[in-house]
Design an enzyme around this catalytic site. Structure first.
Site, PDB file in Angstrom:
ATOM      1  CE  LYS A  92      -4.084  -1.771   0.234  1.00  0.00           C
ATOM      2  NZ  LYS A  92      -4.990  -1.586  -0.917  1.00  0.00           N
ATOM      3  CB  ALA A 144      -6.006  -8.718  -8.259  1.00  0.00           C
ATOM      4  CE  LYS A 202      -4.686   1.833 -11.635  1.00  0.00           C
ATOM      5  NZ  LYS A 202      -3.913   1.012 -10.755  1.00  0.00           N
ATOM      6  CG  ASN A 206      -6.138   4.057  -8.866  1.00  0.00           C
ATOM      7  OD1 ASN A 206      -4.955   4.069  -9.175  1.00  0.00           O
ATOM      8  ND2 ASN A 206      -6.799   2.924  -8.751  1.00  0.00           N
ATOM      9  CB  SER A 273      -7.197  -1.553  -3.947  1.00  0.00           C
ATOM     10  OG  SER A 273      -7.094  -0.259  -4.492  1.00  0.00           O
ATOM     11  CD  GLU A 285      -3.085   2.259  -2.175  1.00  0.00           C
ATOM     12  OE1 GLU A 285      -1.921   1.840  -2.162  1.00  0.00           O
ATOM     13  OE2 GLU A 285      -3.865   2.048  -3.115  1.00  0.00           O
TER      14      GLU A 285
HETATM   15  O1  KPL Z   1      -6.339  -0.064  -9.437  1.00  0.00           O
HETATM   16  C1  KPL Z   1      -7.435  -0.470  -9.175  1.00  0.00           C
HETATM   17  C2  KPL Z   1      -7.741  -0.597  -7.727  1.00  0.00           C
HETATM   18  O2  KPL Z   1      -8.686  -1.265  -7.344  1.00  0.00           O
HETATM   19  O3  KPL Z   1      -6.980  -0.010  -6.960  1.00  0.00           O
HETATM   20  C3  KPL Z   1      -8.442  -0.714 -10.258  1.00  0.00           C
HETATM   21  C4  KPL Z   1      -7.758  -0.699 -11.621  1.00  0.00           C
HETATM   22  C5  KPL Z   1      -9.475   0.370 -10.202  1.00  0.00           C
HETATM   23  C6  KPL Z   1      -9.080  -2.063 -10.222  1.00  0.00           C
HETATM   24  O4  KPL Z   1     -10.012  -2.222  -9.231  1.00  0.00           O
END
Ligand code: KPL
Length: 339
Positions: A92, A144, A202, A206, A273, A285
């Protein structure tokens, strides 16, 4: 055999969702992979029974099988592992500094260090600990989850973009990309100038998905099915893109809102996440994502009302909820060290 690449020694620091997933891909590709994380049930189950991987949406990468059991090595002692060719940091964002210091015994003179973390500030913190010239920055759109110890679910494939961080030789990023590609991971390599743009690209994803997903407690795909959630998502993505443009690191997509929607769909079943963190009572985060956007927007005078509200709402959520158990070091999955 001519052209066959030598087996690499790779340490994944942080055995949460993304760390476990990439560790599994690399193990399946025949690399010597170590998952390095403080002790806990996830590591113990992997040590005894292997890591179960559900390739939902990732069947191509995982060889088309419904559930695979892979056997990466595990360790809670970086000195036991020793110097490796590649360290992948998957903790993290708020753990980066302490995790990298802990992981220093993994570094030899030629070790590359790849961050695949969310948010801003990770590359700087890693470079501070490991020195200049060996950091490679990556962002990934793979989704994931780590719903229980010993299990990782691949909830959606997406591109991974990597590039050399300030002063790292571009060849380093090329070598890391070759390792990832051998594991079936789609990778785009950008030059030094493209790295910050990739990070902001990215960040836009997020900011669009993680706050709304965590507040509404829904998987990513639901965010594009609700017209109001979709408006939030699109607005946050556009705000981050506006800040990125003003600071001279424009996002890589011509339509950042459409890109965020596409990632939400591609990772539809995934609980982002930040939601996984909220559900486990762990810190989120929020600072590395919304805090970073709001601070930069303030510096540059760009209005970001949606991101500012999401920032306060997530902080308020953290401040008002009951805390659960120890967090370990993880990023993007379950308790421990992963990103
Ligand atoms: O990066 C991700 C996260 O969950 O932190 C995504 C790409 C949005 C996938 O859930």
């Amino acid at each position: 055999m001519a052209g066959e690449a030598p087996r690499r020694r790779i340490a994944v620091v942080g055995a949460g969702a993304i760390g476990s997933l990439f560790g599994a891909f690399l193990t399946l590709a025949g690399e010597e992979v170590w998952l390095v994380n403080p002790p806990g049930p996830h590591l113990e189950i992997i040590r005894q029974q292997g890591l179960r991987v559900v390739p939902a949406g990732g069947a191509a990468v995982m060889g088309g099988e419904p559930v695979r059991v892979v056997r990466p090595r595990v360790s809670s002692d970086p000195a036991e592992v020793g110097a490796v060719d590649l360290v992948l940091i998957a903790v993290k964002a708020y753990r980066t500094r302490e995790a990298v210091r802990w992981a220093l015994p993994l570094l030899g003179p030629g070790t590359a260090v790849l961050t695949l973390q969310n948010g801003l500030g990770n590359a700087e913190a890693i470079e501070e600990a490991v020195g200049a010239g060996r950091v490679v920055v990556g962002v990934t759109s793979h989704g994931a989850g780590r719903p229980e110890p010993g299990l990782v679910v691949h909830a959606g494939a997406g591109p991974t973009v990597i590039g050399p961080w300030r002063g790292a030789p571009p060849a380093f990023a090329g070598e890391v990309a070759a390792v990832l590609r051998r594991a079936g991971i789609e990778v785009e390599v950008v030059g030094a100038a493209g790295v910050e743009r990739a990070l902001w690209t990215k960040l836009a994803v997020n900011a669009a998905i993680n706050g709304p997903g965590a507040l509404l407690r829904v998987p990513n795909g639901a965010l594009v099915e609700s017209p109001s959630a979709r408006r939030l998502l699109r607005s946050a993505a556009r705000e981050v893109a506006a800040v990125a443009g003003r600071r001279g690191t424009p996002v890589l997509d011509p339509d950042p809102a459409a890109r965020a929607e596409a990632v939400a769909r591609a990772t539809g079943p995934n609980r982002c996440s930040m939601l996984q963190d909220v559900e486990r009572g762990r810190p989120t985060e929020v600072e590395a994502i919304y805090g970073a956007v709001v601070a930069e927007a303030g510096r540059l005078g760009v209005p970001v009302p949606t991101c500012a509200d999401l920032y306060l709402l997530i902080r308020a959520l953290e401040e008002t909820r009951p805390r659960q158990g120890p967090e370990g070091l993880q990023a993007g999955g379950a308790p421990g060290t992963s990103a």
